[in-house]
Scaffold this active site. Sequence first.
Site, PDB file in Angstrom:
ATOM      1  N   GLU A 280      35.406  -8.393  -4.391  1.00  0.00           N
ATOM      2  CA  GLU A 280      34.000  -8.715  -4.605  1.00  0.00           C
ATOM      3  C   GLU A 280      33.950 -10.233  -4.799  1.00  0.00           C
ATOM      4  O   GLU A 280      34.855 -10.817  -5.421  1.00  0.00           O
ATOM      5  CB  GLU A 280      33.425  -7.994  -5.829  1.00  0.00           C
ATOM      6  CG  GLU A 280      33.574  -6.483  -5.780  1.00  0.00           C
ATOM      7  CD  GLU A 280      32.973  -5.832  -4.550  1.00  0.00           C
ATOM      8  OE1 GLU A 280      31.864  -6.240  -4.150  1.00  0.00           O
ATOM      9  OE2 GLU A 280      33.618  -4.945  -3.965  1.00  0.00           O
TER      10      GLU A 280
ATOM     11  N   HIS B 135      30.598  -0.986  -3.840  1.00  0.00           N
ATOM     12  CA  HIS B 135      30.542  -2.427  -4.103  1.00  0.00           C
ATOM     13  C   HIS B 135      31.204  -2.799  -5.423  1.00  0.00           C
ATOM     14  O   HIS B 135      30.829  -3.798  -6.047  1.00  0.00           O
ATOM     15  CB  HIS B 135      29.097  -2.941  -4.061  1.00  0.00           C
ATOM     16  CG  HIS B 135      28.373  -2.539  -2.802  1.00  0.00           C
ATOM     17  ND1 HIS B 135      28.884  -2.785  -1.554  1.00  0.00           N
ATOM     18  CD2 HIS B 135      27.198  -1.885  -2.615  1.00  0.00           C
ATOM     19  CE1 HIS B 135      28.044  -2.312  -0.649  1.00  0.00           C
ATOM     20  NE2 HIS B 135      27.029  -1.750  -1.259  1.00  0.00           N
TER      21      HIS B 135
END
Length: 208
Positions: free
Chosen positions: A16, A154
Site C-alpha cells: 500500500e 486494499h
Amino acid sequence: MTATDDARTCIIFDFETTGLSPAQGDRSIEIGAVRIEGGVPVARFQSLMDPGVPVSPFIEEYTGISNAMLDEAEPCEVVMERFALFAGEANLVAHNASFDRRFLEAEYARIDRQPGGSLACSLLAARRLCPTAPNHRLGTLVEHLDLPSDGTFHRALADAEMTSALWLRLLDLLAERGPRDVTFSDMVRLCQTNKADLNKLVDQLCHA
DNA sequence: TGCCAGGCCCTCTTTAGGGCCTT
C-alpha cells in the site's frame, strides 16, 4: 529463503502506498507478504511503515490506513530491512507486478538492497489463463474463481493472501492442461507471451 | 496555477491512441 524454480515456492507480496509513482515522490505505507512452499502458506509478513510524509485523505479512505496509524509505525527503512530478511533470494509474485516492482526497487534502493529473485505477475498470467473473467482486477478474479477472502481489500496482507490463492489457482489451471507442473521460469515466460503464441506455449509447458 | 505513472494490450495499429490495472 533461497531461490528455487518451483512455481509453488515463492513469496507473494503487496504494497500500500501514498500514490502511484515513486518517481513522483510517492512512498510505501504498508507491505504484506505470504511465503508459500510447495503450494502451502508457511509464513506471513505484515507491517505498516512511516513514510515521513502525510498521506492524502483519498489514501486514508482507500486503504483505511490513517496518518495516526502511520505516526506509530516504524520508518520505511527499518521495515524494509526486516522484509528483505524475510524474502531473502526467493522468487516474487505480485498482482500488477510492474507497480509493486517500482516501489520495491525504490524502497530497497534507500537501504542499498536489490530484489533477490525473479518477479512474476498474477495479473498478466490471469489475463492469459482466465480470458473470460469480467475483468482482471484482484477483487473480480477472487469472486470469479471463488477464491477465499475475508472481505478485506486494499490492505497489504489481505491482498497478498488473495493473490497467493489466485497464483495457486492459476498453476492448478495449467496443471489441468498437462502432465507436469510448470516452473517459476515458465510462468515468467508465460507473462511475456502474446496471445497469438499462447496456446503453443501452454502446450509446450504442459507436455515438455 | 495546473498537472501529475508506467507497463501491458487491443485495434479502426506499427509514423497511434486509449483502456486496463496497481495506490
